[in-house]
Design a protein around this motif. Structure first.
Motif, mmCIF file in Angstrom:
data_model
loop_
_atom_site.group_PDB
_atom_site.id
_atom_site.type_symbol
_atom_site.label_atom_id
_atom_site.label_comp_id
_atom_site.label_asym_id
_atom_site.label_seq_id
_atom_site.Cartn_x
_atom_site.Cartn_y
_atom_site.Cartn_z
ATOM 1 N N MET A 1 0.851 -1.179 0.000
ATOM 2 C CA MET A 1 0.000 0.000 0.000
ATOM 3 C C MET A 1 0.894 1.238 0.000
ATOM 4 S SD MET A 1 -3.000 1.006 2.758
ATOM 5 C CE MET A 1 -2.002 0.523 4.133
ATOM 6 N N GLN A 2 0.558 2.177 -0.857
ATOM 7 C CA GLN A 2 1.302 3.437 -0.912
ATOM 8 C C GLN A 2 0.542 4.605 -0.290
ATOM 9 O OE1 GLN A 2 0.741 1.858 -4.236
ATOM 10 N NE2 GLN A 2 2.410 0.512 -3.647
ATOM 11 N N ARG A 3 -0.779 4.472 -0.212
ATOM 12 C CA ARG A 3 -1.576 5.589 0.309
ATOM 13 C C ARG A 3 -2.774 5.045 1.077
ATOM 14 N NH1 ARG A 3 -2.185 9.463 -4.081
ATOM 15 N NH2 ARG A 3 -0.481 10.590 -3.163
ATOM 16 N N LEU A 4 -3.114 5.756 2.152
ATOM 17 C CA LEU A 4 -4.255 5.404 2.998
ATOM 18 C C LEU A 4 -5.129 6.634 3.179
ATOM 19 C CD1 LEU A 4 -5.784 3.611 5.079
ATOM 20 C CD2 LEU A 4 -4.133 4.433 6.792
ATOM 21 N N ALA B 1 -11.682 13.602 5.540
ATOM 22 C CA ALA B 1 -10.738 12.542 5.192
ATOM 23 C C ALA B 1 -9.321 12.963 5.553
ATOM 24 C CB ALA B 1 -10.814 12.226 3.700
ATOM 25 N N ALA B 2 -8.611 12.077 6.210
ATOM 26 C CA ALA B 2 -7.182 12.255 6.482
ATOM 27 C C ALA B 2 -6.438 11.342 5.517
ATOM 28 C CB ALA B 2 -6.855 11.892 7.926
ATOM 29 N N VAL B 3 -5.445 11.905 4.850
ATOM 30 C CA VAL B 3 -4.718 11.173 3.820
ATOM 31 C C VAL B 3 -3.282 10.955 4.294
ATOM 32 C CG1 VAL B 3 -4.019 11.141 1.395
ATOM 33 C CG2 VAL B 3 -6.161 12.270 2.071
ATOM 34 N N PHE B 4 -2.808 9.725 4.135
ATOM 35 C CA PHE B 4 -1.465 9.349 4.562
ATOM 36 C C PHE B 4 -0.726 8.671 3.411
ATOM 37 C CE2 PHE B 4 -4.104 9.457 8.296
ATOM 38 C CZ PHE B 4 -3.315 10.077 9.254
ATOM 39 N N THR B 5 0.545 9.006 3.274
ATOM 40 C CA THR B 5 1.445 8.267 2.406
ATOM 41 C C THR B 5 2.012 7.140 3.246
ATOM 42 O OG1 THR B 5 2.019 10.280 1.218
ATOM 43 C CG2 THR B 5 3.533 8.435 0.992
ATOM 44 N N VAL B 6 2.148 5.961 2.660
ATOM 45 C CA VAL B 6 2.642 4.802 3.401
ATOM 46 C C VAL B 6 3.993 4.390 2.811
ATOM 47 C CG1 VAL B 6 2.126 2.454 4.146
ATOM 48 C CG2 VAL B 6 0.257 4.101 3.847
ATOM 49 N N ASP B 7 5.010 4.309 3.667
ATOM 50 C CA ASP B 7 6.342 3.940 3.179
ATOM 51 C C ASP B 7 6.458 2.424 2.992
ATOM 52 O OD1 ASP B 7 6.954 2.783 5.678
ATOM 53 O OD2 ASP B 7 8.188 4.476 6.329
ATOM 54 N N GLU C 1 -4.029 -2.989 8.260
ATOM 55 C CA GLU C 1 -2.888 -3.901 8.137
ATOM 56 C C GLU C 1 -3.257 -5.158 7.358
ATOM 57 O OE1 GLU C 1 -1.759 -4.332 12.245
ATOM 58 O OE2 GLU C 1 -0.724 -2.397 12.259
ATOM 59 N N GLY C 2 -4.483 -5.623 7.510
ATOM 60 C CA GLY C 2 -4.928 -6.809 6.797
ATOM 61 C C GLY C 2 -5.075 -6.594 5.304
ATOM 62 N N ALA C 3 -5.244 -5.357 4.883
ATOM 63 C CA ALA C 3 -5.443 -5.050 3.463
ATOM 64 C C ALA C 3 -4.200 -4.469 2.801
ATOM 65 C CB ALA C 3 -6.611 -4.078 3.314
ATOM 66 N N GLU C 4 -3.147 -4.231 3.561
ATOM 67 C CA GLU C 4 -2.009 -3.488 3.021
ATOM 68 C C GLU C 4 -1.313 -4.184 1.849
ATOM 69 O OE1 GLU C 4 0.555 -2.619 6.277
ATOM 70 O OE2 GLU C 4 1.095 -4.698 6.623
ATOM 71 N N GLU C 5 -1.374 -5.497 1.777
ATOM 72 C CA GLU C 5 -0.736 -6.207 0.662
ATOM 73 C C GLU C 5 -1.614 -6.230 -0.587
ATOM 74 O OE1 GLU C 5 2.400 -7.403 0.621
ATOM 75 O OE2 GLU C 5 2.624 -6.543 2.637
#
Length: 165
Positions: free
Chosen positions: A1-4, A141-147, A93-97
């Motif tokens: 996942m790159q973005r949440l 909506a809060a937007v996050f970049t995921v490393d 976390e369950g959906a990140e892949e």
């Protein structure tokens, strides 16, 4: 996942004969949800997967928001109804892949608490923490970049007022 994208449902009616889970969106809520969908899409924030609480208001919010997205892998999750931040985190976390851009559409206080936890964990600036301390309004909506290690860091904050501007 790159973005949440963590999103709270849009404004709902005060009550419903079937109880809280059956509360429908208000007229303003529907308009806000449509506007937020357009705003997210205009900013290139198009999820490829959405985890949505099973409540009527979250499903209706999704229906309106998703009009701007095209095809999205939608999963209605009973466990997201009034879920805690821990439950929401486990769902993320369950959906990140499986997701490149994941949208989680649920309820306060869990959505707000998880957003604040992510801000603290990523050492967000005091200004960003102050902005989030004011609460998490409906349809926001809060937007996050995921490393690559799966750590979210703050990217942005959008509300229906941003869509009106």
């Amino acid at each position: 996942m790159q973005r949440l994208i963590l999103m709270r449902h849009a404004q709902a009616e005060k009550s419903a004969p079937g109880g809280d889970i059956d509360r429908a969106l208000s007229e303003r809520g529907r308009a806000d949800a449509l506007a937020m969908g357009r705003l997210l899409a205009a900013r290139g924030l198009r999820p490829d997967m959405a985890l949505v609480s099973a409540s009527r208001r979250t499903r209706q919010t999704w229906d309106a928001v998703s009009e701007s997205f095209g095809d999205v892998d939608l999963r209605i999750e009973d466990g997201l109804y009034n879920a805690s931040s821990d439950t929401l985190r486990r769902a993320v976390e369950g959906a990140e892949e499986e997701a490149g851009c994941l949208l989680v559409l649920a309820h306060n206080p869990g959505v707000h608490q998880l957003a604040v936890e992510y801000l603290i964990e990523s050492a967000a600036s005091p200004g960003v923490l102050d902005k989030m301390s004011g609460g998490f309004p409906t349809a926001a909506a809060a937007v996050f970049t995921v490393d690559v290690a799966g750590r979210p860091s703050y990217e942005g904050w959008l509300t229906p007022a941003d869509a009106e501007a």
